[in-house]
Design a protein around this motif. Structure first.
Motif, PDB file in Angstrom:
ATOM      1  N   HIS A  19     -28.556  72.127 144.134  1.00 15.91           N
ATOM      2  CA  HIS A  19     -29.937  71.865 144.546  1.00 15.91           C
ATOM      3  C   HIS A  19     -30.064  70.649 145.469  1.00 15.91           C
ATOM      4  CE1 HIS A  19     -31.476  74.956 141.910  1.00 15.91           C
ATOM      5  NE2 HIS A  19     -30.806  74.455 140.894  1.00 15.91           N
ATOM      6  N   GLY A  20     -28.956  70.052 145.855  1.00 12.52           N
ATOM      7  CA  GLY A  20     -29.014  68.901 146.745  1.00 12.52           C
ATOM      8  C   GLY A  20     -29.801  67.741 146.178  1.00 12.52           C
ATOM      9  N   LEU A  21     -29.597  67.449 144.896  1.00 13.71           N
ATOM     10  CA  LEU A  21     -30.395  66.416 144.235  1.00 13.71           C
ATOM     11  C   LEU A  21     -30.032  65.021 144.728  1.00 13.71           C
ATOM     12  CD1 LEU A  21     -30.442  67.636 140.518  1.00 13.71           C
ATOM     13  CD2 LEU A  21     -32.078  68.113 142.357  1.00 13.71           C
ATOM     14  N   ALA A  22     -31.046  64.199 144.833  1.00 17.46           N
ATOM     15  CA  ALA A  22     -30.815  62.784 145.105  1.00 17.46           C
ATOM     16  C   ALA A  22     -30.131  62.158 143.900  1.00 17.46           C
ATOM     17  CB  ALA A  22     -32.145  62.082 145.373  1.00 17.46           C
ATOM     18  N   PRO A  23     -29.296  61.148 144.104  1.00 16.24           N
ATOM     19  CA  PRO A  23     -28.649  60.502 142.955  1.00 16.24           C
ATOM     20  C   PRO A  23     -29.673  59.869 142.027  1.00 16.24           C
ATOM     21  CG  PRO A  23     -28.281  59.241 144.970  1.00 16.24           C
ATOM     22  CD  PRO A  23     -28.897  60.532 145.384  1.00 16.24           C
ATOM     23  N   PHE A  24     -29.377  59.939 140.730  1.00 16.87           N
ATOM     24  CA  PHE A  24     -30.254  59.340 139.735  1.00 16.87           C
ATOM     25  C   PHE A  24     -29.413  58.800 138.589  1.00 16.87           C
ATOM     26  CE2 PHE A  24     -29.950  63.821 138.471  1.00 16.87           C
ATOM     27  CZ  PHE A  24     -29.643  63.740 137.116  1.00 16.87           C
ATOM     28  N   PHE A  25     -29.995  57.883 137.848  1.00 15.51           N
ATOM     29  CA  PHE A  25     -29.402  57.431 136.592  1.00 15.51           C
ATOM     30  C   PHE A  25     -30.450  57.558 135.513  1.00 15.51           C
ATOM     31  CE2 PHE A  25     -31.168  53.642 138.626  1.00 15.51           C
ATOM     32  CZ  PHE A  25     -31.920  53.057 137.620  1.00 15.51           C
ATOM     33  N   VAL A  26     -29.991  57.795 134.286  1.00 14.90           N
ATOM     34  CA  VAL A  26     -30.910  57.896 133.165  1.00 14.90           C
ATOM     35  C   VAL A  26     -30.818  56.623 132.337  1.00 14.90           C
ATOM     36  CG1 VAL A  26     -29.204  59.119 131.746  1.00 14.90           C
ATOM     37  CG2 VAL A  26     -31.628  59.261 131.158  1.00 14.90           C
ATOM     38  N   ILE A  27     -31.955  56.131 131.911  1.00 24.26           N
ATOM     39  CA  ILE A  27     -32.015  54.948 131.056  1.00 24.26           C
ATOM     40  C   ILE A  27     -32.074  55.441 129.617  1.00 24.26           C
ATOM     41  CG2 ILE A  27     -33.288  52.846 130.487  1.00 24.26           C
ATOM     42  CD1 ILE A  27     -34.477  53.026 133.350  1.00 24.26           C
ATOM     43  N   GLY A  28     -30.965  55.301 128.906  1.00 23.05           N
ATOM     44  CA  GLY A  28     -30.903  55.853 127.562  1.00 23.05           C
ATOM     45  C   GLY A  28     -29.695  55.347 126.801  1.00 23.05           C
ATOM     46  N   ASP A  29     -29.294  56.106 125.814  1.00 21.21           N
ATOM     47  CA  ASP A  29     -28.153  55.775 124.962  1.00 21.21           C
ATOM     48  C   ASP A  29     -27.004  56.719 125.340  1.00 21.21           C
ATOM     49  OD1 ASP A  29     -26.248  55.487 122.977  1.00 21.21           O
ATOM     50  OD2 ASP A  29     -27.660  55.637 121.310  1.00 21.21           O
ATOM     51  N   PRO A  30     -25.946  56.218 125.976  1.00 26.19           N
ATOM     52  CA  PRO A  30     -24.861  57.117 126.400  1.00 26.19           C
ATOM     53  C   PRO A  30     -24.185  57.837 125.246  1.00 26.19           C
ATOM     54  CG  PRO A  30     -24.253  54.801 126.711  1.00 26.19           C
ATOM     55  CD  PRO A  30     -25.705  54.832 126.394  1.00 26.19           C
ATOM     56  N   ASP A  31     -24.094  57.206 124.089  1.00 27.48           N
ATOM     57  CA  ASP A  31     -23.483  57.866 122.936  1.00 27.48           C
ATOM     58  C   ASP A  31     -24.317  59.068 122.497  1.00 27.48           C
ATOM     59  OD1 ASP A  31     -21.434  55.955 122.890  1.00 27.48           O
ATOM     60  OD2 ASP A  31     -22.647  54.601 121.671  1.00 27.48           O
ATOM     61  N   PHE A  32     -25.630  58.908 122.487  1.00 31.12           N
ATOM     62  CA  PHE A  32     -26.515  60.019 122.128  1.00 31.12           C
ATOM     63  C   PHE A  32     -26.391  61.149 123.140  1.00 31.12           C
ATOM     64  CE2 PHE A  32     -30.675  62.035 122.902  1.00 31.12           C
ATOM     65  CZ  PHE A  32     -30.845  62.681 121.697  1.00 31.12           C
ATOM     66  N   LEU A  33     -26.396  60.828 124.429  1.00 31.70           N
ATOM     67  CA  LEU A  33     -26.278  61.869 125.447  1.00 31.70           C
ATOM     68  C   LEU A  33     -24.945  62.602 125.327  1.00 31.70           C
ATOM     69  CD1 LEU A  33     -27.857  60.028 128.492  1.00 31.70           C
ATOM     70  CD2 LEU A  33     -28.741  62.085 127.386  1.00 31.70           C
ATOM     71  N   GLY A  34     -23.890  61.867 124.990  1.00 29.76           N
ATOM     72  CA  GLY A  34     -22.602  62.509 124.782  1.00 29.76           C
ATOM     73  C   GLY A  34     -22.645  63.500 123.630  1.00 29.76           C
ATOM     74  N   ARG A  35     -23.346  63.130 122.559  1.00 30.80           N
ATOM     75  CA  ARG A  35     -23.458  64.048 121.417  1.00 30.80           C
ATOM     76  C   ARG A  35     -24.254  65.299 121.788  1.00 30.80           C
ATOM     77  NH1 ARG A  35     -24.544  59.108 118.784  1.00 30.80           N
ATOM     78  NH2 ARG A  35     -26.774  59.621 118.536  1.00 30.80           N
ATOM     79  N   ILE A  36     -25.312  65.130 122.558  1.00 29.02           N
ATOM     80  CA  ILE A  36     -26.119  66.280 122.958  1.00 29.02           C
ATOM     81  C   ILE A  36     -25.328  67.182 123.901  1.00 29.02           C
ATOM     82  CG2 ILE A  36     -28.194  67.012 124.195  1.00 29.02           C
ATOM     83  CD1 ILE A  36     -28.728  65.894 121.416  1.00 29.02           C
ATOM     84  N   ALA A  37     -24.580  66.591 124.835  1.00 28.58           N
ATOM     85  CA  ALA A  37     -23.763  67.396 125.744  1.00 28.58           C
ATOM     86  C   ALA A  37     -22.773  68.241 124.960  1.00 28.58           C
ATOM     87  CB  ALA A  37     -23.044  66.498 126.744  1.00 28.58           C
ATOM     88  N   ALA A  38     -22.126  67.628 123.964  1.00 28.49           N
ATOM     89  CA  ALA A  38     -21.170  68.372 123.149  1.00 28.49           C
ATOM     90  C   ALA A  38     -21.867  69.473 122.367  1.00 28.49           C
ATOM     91  CB  ALA A  38     -20.448  67.418 122.206  1.00 28.49           C
ATOM     92  N   ARG A  39     -23.030  69.183 121.854  1.00 29.00           N
ATOM     93  CA  ARG A  39     -23.780  70.173 121.060  1.00 29.00           C
ATOM     94  C   ARG A  39     -24.187  71.363 121.910  1.00 29.00           C
ATOM     95  NH1 ARG A  39     -28.032  68.194 116.529  1.00 29.00           N
ATOM     96  NH2 ARG A  39     -28.619  70.235 115.669  1.00 29.00           N
ATOM     97  N   LEU A  40     -24.511  71.104 123.180  1.00 28.08           N
ATOM     98  CA  LEU A  40     -24.934  72.168 124.090  1.00 28.08           C
ATOM     99  C   LEU A  40     -23.761  72.838 124.796  1.00 28.08           C
ATOM    100  CD1 LEU A  40     -28.046  70.447 125.742  1.00 28.08           C
ATOM    101  CD2 LEU A  40     -28.060  72.216 123.974  1.00 28.08           C
ATOM    102  N   GLY A  41     -22.565  72.323 124.593  1.00 31.40           N
ATOM    103  CA  GLY A  41     -21.396  72.875 125.264  1.00 31.40           C
ATOM    104  C   GLY A  41     -21.371  72.601 126.749  1.00 31.40           C
ATOM    105  N   LEU A  42     -21.896  71.458 127.172  1.00 33.28           N
ATOM    106  CA  LEU A  42     -21.958  71.090 128.584  1.00 33.28           C
ATOM    107  C   LEU A  42     -20.893  70.040 128.896  1.00 33.28           C
ATOM    108  CD1 LEU A  42     -25.842  70.763 128.979  1.00 33.28           C
ATOM    109  CD2 LEU A  42     -24.404  72.745 129.514  1.00 33.28           C
TER     110      LEU A  42
END
Length: 231
Positions: A44-67
């Motif tokens: 989609h040609g997205l502009a670069p972005f960063f998310v303000i959050g908890d990287p450990d939590f995002l890692g757990r969600i990625a694993a849970r979603l199989g991403l």
């Protein structure tokens, strides 16, 4: 949102600073949107972005979603360079962590949700990000934790106020290439916001939104094909 510092708006891969993305309600769809948006960045040609959050939590969600989404904890200044190889994450301020369960909204997550919004606004005002993008919040969760604003938009307006000054008038615009929609009926907005939306409508009729054509739509909405905004 006023521009501060040397940050200037750019689009696509030419951007040298990354957009600030808030975490939203961590029990909702925001984490999944964030991870899948990074995976679709080239498509989609997205502009670069960063998310303000908890990287450990995002890692757990990625694993849970199989991403398969690699994460990189970065400063805002380093996010654009990291964006091509990993999802940049700026850690929540104050050592806050996220322990939410998907689909189970919890007022205990309100502090992190608001801290992410606060930090995004602070970074934009300081010129360390060119703009902010928000993930969805759950207002009833924030209300249960003592949140006093009518909603997300009004909270952003309060944060955008100059020190000691009044909050600017927030106006929402739902936009696509084919159609832009501005709420035009005070019955469909927060209490006290009807006058703000009427002022926005009147500005449009004076030409603040140029080259537009208004047609009255269902539900008290003004439909504005081809809308382009200034300011």
């Amino acid at each position: 949102m006023p521009w501060r510092g040397d940050a200037q708006p750019r689009t696509g891969s030419a951007m040298t600073t990354a957009l600030a993305l808030t975490q939203g309600d961590p029990a909702g769809i925001g984490p999944g949107i964030t991870l899948r948006a990074w995976l679709a960045r080239e498509e989609h040609g997205l502009a670069p972005f960063f998310v303000i959050g908890d990287p450990d939590f995002l890692g757990r969600i990625a694993a849970r979603l199989g991403l398969a989404v690699p994460l990189a904890e970065v400063t805002p200044e380093a996010a654009a360079e990291a964006f091509g190889r990993a999802l940049p994450v700026v850690r929540l301020p104050g050592g806050l962590t996220v322990a939410a369960e998907p689909g189970r909204p919890d007022p205990a997550s309100a502090a992190g949700t608001l801290a992410s919004i606060d930090e995004a606004v602070r970074l934009v005002r300081a010129g360390r990000a060119p703009a902010l993008v928000t993930n969805p919040i759950a207002k009833h969760v924030l209300y249960a934790a003592g949140f006093r604003h009518p909603g997300h938009t009004e909270y952003l307006a309060a944060l955008a106020a100059e020190p000691g000054g009044p909050a600017p008038t927030p106006v929402m615009l739902l936009w696509s290439e084919a159609l832009a929609v501005v709420p035009d009926d005070p019955r469909g907005v927060a209490p006290g916001a009807g006058a703000a939306h009427r002022r926005a409508r009147d500005r449009d009729r004076r030409g603040v939104l140029p080259r537009t054509r208004q047609a009255r739509g269902a539900g008290g909405l003004s439909r504005i094909p081809g809308c382009r905004t200034r300011g």
